[in-house]
Design an enzyme around this catalytic site. Sequence first.
Site, PDB file in Angstrom:
ATOM      1  CG  ASP A   1     -27.340 -55.360 -45.536  1.00 40.56           C
ATOM      2  OD1 ASP A   1     -27.033 -55.971 -44.492  1.00 40.56           O
ATOM      3  OD2 ASP A   1     -26.498 -55.070 -46.405  1.00 40.56           O
TER       4      ASP A   1
HETATM    5  C1  BGC Z   1     -23.790 -56.216 -44.670  1.00 39.97           C
HETATM    6  C2  BGC Z   1     -24.297 -57.573 -45.093  1.00 39.97           C
HETATM    7  C3  BGC Z   1     -24.176 -58.550 -43.940  1.00 39.97           C
HETATM    8  C4  BGC Z   1     -24.962 -58.014 -42.778  1.00 39.97           C
HETATM    9  C5  BGC Z   1     -25.017 -58.936 -41.573  1.00 39.97           C
HETATM   10  C6  BGC Z   1     -24.393 -55.770 -43.355  1.00 39.97           C
HETATM   11  O1  BGC Z   1     -23.764 -54.646 -42.855  1.00 39.97           O
HETATM   12  O2  BGC Z   1     -24.044 -55.285 -45.693  1.00 39.97           O
HETATM   13  O3  BGC Z   1     -23.599 -58.008 -46.222  1.00 39.97           O
HETATM   14  O4  BGC Z   1     -24.598 -59.812 -44.323  1.00 39.97           O
HETATM   15  O5  BGC Z   1     -24.380 -56.789 -42.376  1.00 39.97           O
HETATM   16  O6  BGC Z   1     -23.859 -58.918 -40.839  1.00 39.97           O
END
Ligand code: BGC
Length: 743
Positions: A278
């Site tokens: 993530d």
């Molecule tokens: C979130 C994800 C997301 C990623 C990319 C993160 O902060 O937890 O779900 O896909 O950002 O934007």
Amino acid sequence: MKLASILLAGLLVLPSLTADAAAAAATEKKIDDLLGRMTLEEKIGQLNQLSGFGYDPAMVGRINAGAVGSILNEVDPVTVNKLQREAVENSRLGIPLVFARDVIHGFKTIFPIPLGQAATWNPALVEQGARIAADEASSTGVRWTFSPMLDISRDARWGRIAESFGEDPYLTTVLGTAMVRGYQGDDLSKPNTMAACAKHFAGYGYSESGRDYNTTWIPEPLLRDVVLPPFKAMADCGAATFMCSFNDINGVPSSGNRYLLRDILRGEWGYDGMMVSDWGSIQQMIPHGYSADLRQAASQAINAGVDMDMEGYAYVGHLKDLVESGEVDMATVDEAVRNVLRLKYRLGLFDNPYVDEKTANRFYLPQSLEAATRAVEESAVLLKNDAGVLPLASDIKVAVVGPMADAHHDQNGTWSFDMEKNRSVTPLESLRDIYGKDKVIYAPGLKHTRDRSTDGFAAALDAARKADVVIAFVGEEAVLSGEAHSRADISLPGAQSALLKELKKAGKPVVTVIITGRPMVIAGDLDSSNALLYTFHGGTMAGPGIANVLTGRAYPSGRLPNVLPRMSGQLPIYYARKNTGRPAAEMTLIDDIELEAGQTSTGCTSYYLDAGDGPLFPFGYGLGYTTFSYSDPVLSATEITPDGTLTATCRVTNTGSRDGAEVAQLYVRDLVGSLVRPVRELKGFEKVILAPGESREISFTLKAADLGFHRLDNTYVVEPGDFQLWIAPNSAEGTPVSFKIVH
Ligand code: BGC
């Protein structure tokens, strides 16, 4: 099946299996060849995902050097192609980039938030929404979305519940699988598809006390029976990528969790897709207190099985040194690179790296807007309809009140980066279209959902007095749910509940429409309303969808994907709970307790003195404009062996005078287990549309093998014993029938 037909079926299936296997082997050979030609720096580059906006010289330099594998957040097709050209034509090995974006519930045509889509209980509609999202987003060059989110969410304080399919693993599995089918289609190499990403692996929905990013403590049976099944289904249905979660489980952050990422995902499930971290989650193992510095975090993550580092700079910064010092094996890096390259081959990017600019930006097609409208209609959950206030007649004057009536931005909900506010049609606009401008008196009463000022109340009350019916649109703005937007109090914010009470003074029927990002506490608001329609942020077509339901152009058929609590203090709360040794019996609530009553006078059973036992509304609940009856389920057998199957059949009849859709839900309870079992578990559902008087036989086939559970030692068992089964309109109603599993 006769032998001849088995052979025939075999002949038909075999060639395609062989062709698939041959194609897969050919891809692995191409990857071998590439890996053999890549420098360590180029390998590490493939594992590096950066956020980029525009044709930035610094980014171009990195791409030319082969130091970037993927870019997220670039959505302009011309820029996508320019950047891709730098990778394909101006980097040493010409490996294409893969462009990613959070396309969570639509790209331009925004559908209801995932929790709203869950309320439709309609996998075909969810699949169609994902297909439309893939077509729109891929027309800009985005070929990878970070969706679906499969985190089981049982605590409505957690803002990310908006992005989930709710509290139930079975519903989440069915809808998640449908979404992946929609994104990926039947052939991921077609240019109008997107790779799906099953996230967040795993346990993120169990963030303690509903606070985002918080720690989780998940014992093995809960992990195996509730948290992981939707993810297992994603591995089985070929979701092209996974994303690990921010949280730690039992002390180990997912980005360094070898047990989850290697032992379970790769080992037990045989997954061959790609795992992305993530955003910055590798680096975040430092504040977690799991890594001393970024170098250690990089080593822990790659060894645990994180293939790609999203905006973390851990791999580009430290992997080379880690490999050279022998702390990370080259084979481990090669395996991660292989997973990334396999994704790019599967997407067809080596053959077809560019987006077709002639057909770019395919947005808002009429059929897409129609599907989005239907998704809003089917996601609307009718919770109260006293004296048949709804549907509204066509020849009346309506007062439209409340801060969500004309909220072009907020009705789109969380994760709608690419929506265009001016394309959203609001309920106010749609009601004006239907009734005519002069039959709609608009007085919002509050400027936004957090507004505490009662200055607008007098005008709202005046509008209510002049109208036949008041429709009050209340709820939560988009920013009150989603990532990092948890709330400790999940009642209507601002002075919205006071506004509803004020409106009662007009003496006109009050129809409350909630537009929100989570299950909320609405007990008092229900009392202030003659009818209540619960909807989730509905996206572009929230207005037409809701207006159609209010006026009977469509009927409400949504069902709650989470229980609605009476009070925030009941959280987490969910239907599939354990019974306890002292289930609630006679309850004496707080106002009925006598003064100086004895300690044991309230009966010593499991309930809250102020909130009682259950939720305000059960999981699976929802009314329509008609009524349905269920016959008692008939079973094909009353005893089955652990490898047997059981068919349960019942007849559902529309007993009212209007068309409607009913969601028949199959629940099972294992009465006695070597670990205590939930009071009910959803095992099937079917949405049927019935005309007045029409009835339909609904059958579910259950495998005994699916009625087992994991013990503490992690073995899966189907235990013999007594079971109950319901086919019911929701998780709290119905008459059970009994059967046994026998050895
Ligand atoms: C979130 C994800 C997301 C990623 C990319 C993160 O902060 O937890 O779900 O896909 O950002 O934007």
